[in-house]
Design a protein around this motif. Structure first.
Motif, mmCIF file in Angstrom:
data_model
loop_
_atom_site.group_PDB
_atom_site.id
_atom_site.type_symbol
_atom_site.label_atom_id
_atom_site.label_comp_id
_atom_site.label_asym_id
_atom_site.label_seq_id
_atom_site.Cartn_x
_atom_site.Cartn_y
_atom_site.Cartn_z
ATOM 1 N N SER A 87 0.833 -1.188 0.000
ATOM 2 C CA SER A 87 0.000 0.000 0.000
ATOM 3 C C SER A 87 0.870 1.241 0.000
ATOM 4 N N LYS B 209 -4.811 5.309 3.477
ATOM 5 C CA LYS B 209 -6.133 4.743 3.279
ATOM 6 C C LYS B 209 -6.016 3.280 2.865
ATOM 7 N N ILE B 210 -6.812 2.434 3.529
ATOM 8 C CA ILE B 210 -6.764 1.008 3.217
ATOM 9 C C ILE B 210 -7.532 0.738 1.923
ATOM 10 N N LYS B 211 -6.849 0.149 0.992
ATOM 11 C CA LYS B 211 -7.494 -0.250 -0.259
ATOM 12 C C LYS B 211 -7.779 -1.736 -0.196
ATOM 13 N N VAL C 91 -8.348 -8.194 2.818
ATOM 14 C CA VAL C 91 -8.480 -7.062 3.743
ATOM 15 C C VAL C 91 -9.509 -6.123 3.143
ATOM 16 N N SER D 168 -12.038 -2.428 3.341
ATOM 17 C CA SER D 168 -11.756 -1.002 3.464
ATOM 18 C C SER D 168 -11.663 -0.537 4.906
ATOM 19 N N GLY E 256 -9.974 -2.244 7.111
ATOM 20 C CA GLY E 256 -8.727 -2.795 7.614
ATOM 21 C C GLY E 256 -8.877 -4.137 8.294
ATOM 22 N N SER F 47 -3.267 -5.863 7.343
ATOM 23 C CA SER F 47 -4.264 -4.802 7.415
ATOM 24 C C SER F 47 -3.864 -3.555 6.642
ATOM 25 N N ALA F 48 -2.589 -3.449 6.270
ATOM 26 C CA ALA F 48 -2.129 -2.303 5.490
ATOM 27 C C ALA F 48 -2.351 -2.504 3.997
ATOM 28 N N GLY F 49 -2.813 -3.694 3.626
ATOM 29 C CA GLY F 49 -3.056 -3.975 2.218
ATOM 30 C C GLY F 49 -1.881 -4.586 1.497
#
Length: 319
Positions: A6, A10-12, A182, A184, A186, A278-280
């Protein structure tokens, strides 16, 4: 191997799926690639519309359970008695909720039953007759066991009844299926489903439904789904081992490599894993000749089957 990271806070949403580790015959490669792509896109469709990670991994696995080319649901390998017995697990990283089933028969989608175990009972794992009774109570239809059997699985079963056959070595392309994601928010999740080992003893249960072996999900670390020889995966508790390495500061790629390396050196086992946090960030790693995998992130689909293979296609060219 493939990976992605990522680039912003913002979590994608991300989803990664696998269709099993082993050696895939060339004639089946295109079908496996198509299958994992369809599964990844199906799960990502849920994520991009605001859906949760648990629902996304469940949908991805259902798609592969319904695909006769994979060893899960329809297309599962047969036990020594010529019958299908299936295992599945699903886990939410948000609260460590998990549900699993083992040695289930006459059910089209064991992963759906595993989710009901997670959400409708105080238990983590139901097996055999008890799982069947629970399925009936939940309104899951029972189907004839024969409808889950493909001609390919039956021929493989017959071949491995011959003296001197090696069911483990003959698992060519017939691997467990799984997904990690994951969303949006997280939250991470994992799901894994399998028909097990061809010509296995009736009642044999492998790593798939065992929490920490076939899969594990924890928002504080990440989510893993495994594939390979179940007995060796269980001995090292592979999914949780990889997350342990991540807790110690290793990257996803380093942790996956170290987990597979440890399994090989300690118990001479090989297999594959998909990992997300969780960070993508995500990765797909395997110590076998092949593992079919696909991932979707940033409106881009990636897919592979050979070591070093990474096909990249923008979703705009697919949809």
């Amino acid at each position: 191997m493939a990976s992605g990271s990522s680039q912003c806070n913002k979590i994608k949403p991300v989803i990664v799926v696998h269709g099993g580790a082993g050696a895939v015959m060339q004639e089946y490669e295109d079908r496996y690639r198509a299958g994992v792509k369809k599964a990844a896109l199906g799960g990502y469709d849920i994520l991009k519309n605001g859906g949760d990670a648990v629902t996304a991994v469940e949908e991805a696995v259902v798609i592969m359970e319904d695909d006769p080319h994979f060893n899960a649901g329809y297309g599962s390998v047969l036990n020594e008695e010529g019958e299908v017995e299936m295992d599945a697990i699903i886990m939410s990283g948000k609260d460590l909720a998990s549900g699993a089933v083992s040695a289930v028969r006459c059910i089209a989608n064991p992963i759906k039953l595993a989710r009901l175990v997670m959400e409708k009972t105080d238990h983590l794992l139901l097996t055999d007759r008890g799982a069947s009774q629970f399925a009936k109570l939940q309104g899951i239809p029972e189907i004839p066991g024969e409808t889950l059997i493909t001609e390919r699985s039956r021929e493989r079963w017959k071949k491995n009844q011959k003296p001197g056959s090696n069911p483990v070595a003959s698992q060519l392309g017939l691997g467990t299926v799984g997904a990690v994601a994951v969303d949006s928010e997280g939250n991470v999740a994992c799901a894994t489903s399998t028909g097990g080992l061809t010509n296995k003893m009736a009642g044999r249960v492998g790593d798939t439904p065992c929490i920490g072996s076939g899969g594990y999900a924890d928002n504080n670390i990440g989510a893993v789904s495994t594939t390979g020889h179940g007995e060796t995966i269980m001995k090292v508790v592979l999914a949780r081992l990889i997350l342990h390495y991540m807790e110690r500061g290793m990257s996803l790629e380093e942790a996956a490599d170290e987990g597979l390396k440890y399994m090989k050196t300690r118990v001479d086992g090989s297999g594959g894993v998909i990992v997300v946090n969780s960070a993508g960030e995500w990765t797909a790693k395997f110590s076998t000749k092949h593992m079919t995998w696909a991932a979707v992130k940033d409106d881009c689909l990636q897919c592979g089957i050979h070591q070093g293979d990474n096909e990249i296609v923008p979703l705009s060219e697919i949809l």
